[in-house]
Design a protein around this motif. Structure first.
Motif, PDB file in Angstrom:
ATOM      1  N   ARG A   1       0.847  -1.193   0.000  1.00  0.00           N
ATOM      2  CA  ARG A   1       0.000   0.000   0.000  1.00  0.00           C
ATOM      3  C   ARG A   1       0.880   1.239   0.000  1.00  0.00           C
ATOM      4  NH1 ARG A   1       0.452   2.449   4.803  1.00  0.00           N
ATOM      5  NH2 ARG A   1       0.860   1.182   6.668  1.00  0.00           N
ATOM      6  N   LYS A   2       0.322   2.333  -0.481  1.00  0.00           N
ATOM      7  CA  LYS A   2       1.071   3.585  -0.556  1.00  0.00           C
ATOM      8  C   LYS A   2       1.281   4.153   0.841  1.00  0.00           C
ATOM      9  CE  LYS A   2       1.151   7.858  -3.267  1.00  0.00           C
ATOM     10  NZ  LYS A   2       0.402   8.701  -4.236  1.00  0.00           N
ATOM     11  N   ASP A   3       2.500   4.627   1.091  1.00  0.00           N
ATOM     12  CA  ASP A   3       2.859   5.216   2.375  1.00  0.00           C
ATOM     13  C   ASP A   3       3.114   6.706   2.168  1.00  0.00           C
ATOM     14  OD1 ASP A   3       3.330   5.158   5.077  1.00  0.00           O
ATOM     15  OD2 ASP A   3       5.369   4.385   4.948  1.00  0.00           O
ATOM     16  N   LYS A   4       3.541   7.382   3.222  1.00  0.00           N
ATOM     17  CA  LYS A   4       3.812   8.821   3.151  1.00  0.00           C
ATOM     18  C   LYS A   4       4.954   9.114   2.171  1.00  0.00           C
ATOM     19  CE  LYS A   4       5.059  12.734   6.142  1.00  0.00           C
ATOM     20  NZ  LYS A   4       3.959  13.614   5.748  1.00  0.00           N
ATOM     21  N   SER A   5       4.731  10.057   1.250  1.00  0.00           N
ATOM     22  CA  SER A   5       5.755  10.438   0.270  1.00  0.00           C
ATOM     23  C   SER A   5       6.770  11.385   0.878  1.00  0.00           C
ATOM     24  CB  SER A   5       5.113  11.104  -0.952  1.00  0.00           C
ATOM     25  OG  SER A   5       4.324  10.184  -1.659  1.00  0.00           O
ATOM     26  N   ILE A   6       7.924  11.472   0.224  1.00  0.00           N
ATOM     27  CA  ILE A   6       8.992  12.378   0.652  1.00  0.00           C
ATOM     28  C   ILE A   6       9.132  13.464  -0.401  1.00  0.00           C
ATOM     29  CG2 ILE A   6      11.458  12.577   1.154  1.00  0.00           C
ATOM     30  CD1 ILE A   6      11.402   9.592   1.889  1.00  0.00           C
ATOM     31  N   GLN A   7       8.977  14.715   0.000  1.00  0.00           N
ATOM     32  CA  GLN A   7       9.144  15.835  -0.926  1.00  0.00           C
ATOM     33  C   GLN A   7      10.633  16.128  -1.124  1.00  0.00           C
ATOM     34  OE1 GLN A   7       6.472  17.147  -2.559  1.00  0.00           O
ATOM     35  NE2 GLN A   7       5.363  15.525  -1.471  1.00  0.00           N
TER      36      GLN A   7
ATOM     37  N   SER B   1       8.732  15.743  -8.134  1.00  0.00           N
ATOM     38  CA  SER B   1       9.515  16.281  -7.017  1.00  0.00           C
ATOM     39  C   SER B   1       9.220  15.568  -5.707  1.00  0.00           C
ATOM     40  CB  SER B   1       9.236  17.783  -6.852  1.00  0.00           C
ATOM     41  OG  SER B   1       9.638  18.480  -7.998  1.00  0.00           O
ATOM     42  N   GLU B   2       8.924  14.296  -5.783  1.00  0.00           N
ATOM     43  CA  GLU B   2       8.690  13.506  -4.570  1.00  0.00           C
ATOM     44  C   GLU B   2       9.173  12.080  -4.778  1.00  0.00           C
ATOM     45  OE1 GLU B   2       4.599  12.741  -3.523  1.00  0.00           O
ATOM     46  OE2 GLU B   2       3.943  13.029  -5.602  1.00  0.00           O
ATOM     47  N   ILE B   3       9.478  11.432  -3.659  1.00  0.00           N
ATOM     48  CA  ILE B   3       9.782  10.005  -3.645  1.00  0.00           C
ATOM     49  C   ILE B   3       8.562   9.318  -3.071  1.00  0.00           C
ATOM     50  CG2 ILE B   3      11.293   8.209  -2.710  1.00  0.00           C
ATOM     51  CD1 ILE B   3      13.462  10.426  -2.415  1.00  0.00           C
ATOM     52  N   ILE B   4       7.933   8.452  -3.861  1.00  0.00           N
ATOM     53  CA  ILE B   4       6.697   7.783  -3.442  1.00  0.00           C
ATOM     54  C   ILE B   4       7.085   6.458  -2.787  1.00  0.00           C
ATOM     55  CG2 ILE B   4       4.453   6.919  -4.202  1.00  0.00           C
ATOM     56  CD1 ILE B   4       4.789   8.709  -6.693  1.00  0.00           C
ATOM     57  N   ARG B   5       6.564   6.222  -1.593  1.00  0.00           N
ATOM     58  CA  ARG B   5       6.931   5.020  -0.842  1.00  0.00           C
ATOM     59  C   ARG B   5       5.744   4.067  -0.702  1.00  0.00           C
ATOM     60  NH1 ARG B   5      10.250   6.652   4.470  1.00  0.00           N
ATOM     61  NH2 ARG B   5       8.384   7.857   4.938  1.00  0.00           N
ATOM     62  N   TYR B   6       6.053   2.769  -0.683  1.00  0.00           N
ATOM     63  CA  TYR B   6       5.045   1.729  -0.514  1.00  0.00           C
ATOM     64  C   TYR B   6       5.530   0.737   0.553  1.00  0.00           C
ATOM     65  CZ  TYR B   6       3.235   3.460  -4.968  1.00  0.00           C
ATOM     66  OH  TYR B   6       2.726   4.252  -5.953  1.00  0.00           O
ATOM     67  N   VAL B   7       4.591   0.219   1.344  1.00  0.00           N
ATOM     68  CA  VAL B   7       4.930  -0.761   2.382  1.00  0.00           C
ATOM     69  C   VAL B   7       4.034  -1.981   2.228  1.00  0.00           C
ATOM     70  CG1 VAL B   7       5.786   0.911   4.053  1.00  0.00           C
ATOM     71  CG2 VAL B   7       3.353   0.341   4.033  1.00  0.00           C
ATOM     72  N   GLN B   8       4.557  -3.134   2.630  1.00  0.00           N
ATOM     73  CA  GLN B   8       3.819  -4.383   2.526  1.00  0.00           C
ATOM     74  C   GLN B   8       2.706  -4.435   3.573  1.00  0.00           C
ATOM     75  OE1 GLN B   8       6.494  -7.678   2.519  1.00  0.00           O
ATOM     76  NE2 GLN B   8       5.137  -8.954   1.304  1.00  0.00           N
ATOM     77  N   VAL B   9       1.556  -5.000   3.196  1.00  0.00           N
ATOM     78  CA  VAL B   9       0.429  -5.125   4.121  1.00  0.00           C
ATOM     79  C   VAL B   9       0.150  -6.595   4.406  1.00  0.00           C
ATOM     80  CG1 VAL B   9      -0.627  -2.950   3.520  1.00  0.00           C
ATOM     81  CG2 VAL B   9      -1.208  -4.978   2.197  1.00  0.00           C
TER      82      VAL B   9
END
Length: 336
Positions: free
Chosen positions: A3-9, A328-336
């Motif tokens: 699932r999508k997690d908090k992005s990094i600007q 201009s962001e790094i999109i992060r995903y984590v396993q559920v």
């Protein structure tokens, strides 16, 4: 599933370069470092484990400590050696090596433009550690420069030059399955699609050479004696590193693949492409027969994003991050 997690600007967006994301987990500090290239600048971000705290640093392409606005950076990658971790930058002018946090430059190697035909671009690209004490860097002339890295200090030397390729190097990968003495532990790829497989050491030995596939090999990874190579056709080929034989061919993407990564502790393979998709696969080798199996595990669409970088954020592959051209962001995903 992820699932999508908090992005990094980031301070600036990502350039459309192969493998335009590098990740370094700092487990003892619960931090993760990220680098993304934009023009002549490297965006460095350190993020806390909870994703709430960030700090930014920007590195610029330099030549003998003088910033060069015209010198575009082609790649930034951490090289994790047993004795130290270095951040390596490649550009149109040369190769820079920094301490892992980017605070101190420890080495500079200039590319000799005089040796290159006038109509041909000069740059370095493709970065990987090898053999415990070496860092290998590719060049636009097809050469692979092997640097001997001391346990500390700045006494870095050019130990060897590998001259098997005839086209610009696109990517270099080292064996990531720790604790095994493989027949081959380094693979280099070029613009024509040729792969050279090496055994590192005081003298690097060519194990096998895999013929051109008719299209650029943009990204390559090596795990447990398996080579995963990504191509401009959107296909991934899996080879046996010892023999060079094709063991699997995946119609992974609809457009050009820009990046691959492997989680060393699980054998998960990640691919990202211009078609806005990230695919995750499971590589495995049968202990009895030695045959290689590939199983598709996850597909993620990053809407309206030309993916140019994707990396797992931990050795198990339970999280990953993605960058895209002009994003201009790094999109992060984590396993559920």
């Amino acid at each position: 599933m992820y699932r999508k997690d908090k992005s990094i600007q980031m301070k600036s967006s990502a350039s459309a370069l192969y493998n335009n994301l590098s990740v370094l987990p700092i487990t003892n500090k619960s931090l993760t470092y990220f680098t993304v290239v934009h023009g002549n600048t490297v965006n460095m971000v350190s993020a806390s484990a909870d994703g709430l705290n960030f700090s930014h640093r920007q590195l610029q392409s330099k030549e003998e400590s003088v910033a060069l606005s015209s010198s575009l950076i082609t790649q930034a990658s951490w090289c994790n050696l047993p004795s130290r971790v270095l951040l390596v930058l490649t550009s149109q002018k040369g190769i820079q090596m920094y301490e892992s946090d980017g605070s101190i430059m420890v080495y500079w190697h200039a590319l000799d433009a005089l040796e290159t035909p006038q109509a041909q671009a000069v740059f370095a690209r493709g970065i990987a550690p090898a053999g415990g004490q070496y860092i290998c860097v590719g060049t636009s002339s097809g050469l692979v420069l092997v640097f001997d890295i001391p346990a500390k200090g700045t006494n870095i030397t050019l130990a060897e030059v590998l001259a098997e390729h005839r086209d610009p190097i696109t990517d270099i990968a080292c064996e990531t399955c720790g604790g095994k003495d493989m027949a081959a532990d380094l693979v280099t790829a070029d613009d024509a699609g040729v792969l050279c497989v090496w055994k590192s050491g005081e003298d690097f030995k060519l194990v096998t050479k895999i013929s051109a596939y008719g299209v650029t090999c943009s990204s390559v990874k090596l795990w447990d004696g398996m080579i995963a190579a990504a191509y401009g056709t959107g296909q991934i080929r899996v080879y046996d590193a010892g023999t060079g034989e094709v063991t699997a061919e995946l119609d992974a993407h609809a457009r050009w693949i820009y990046t691959l990564d492997i989680a060393p502790e699980s054998g998960k393979l990640l691919s990202g492409a211009e078609d806005s998709f990230v695919q995750i696969w499971q590589l495995s080798r049968c202990a009895e027969s030695g045959t290689i199996d590939v199983e598709h595990r996850h597909s993620e669409c990053v809407t309206d994003t030309q993916i140019c970088g994707a990396r797992f954020c931990d050795p198990q592959g339970s999280s990953f991050a993605v960058t895209g051209y002009d994003l201009s962001e790094i999109i992060r995903y984590v396993q559920v």
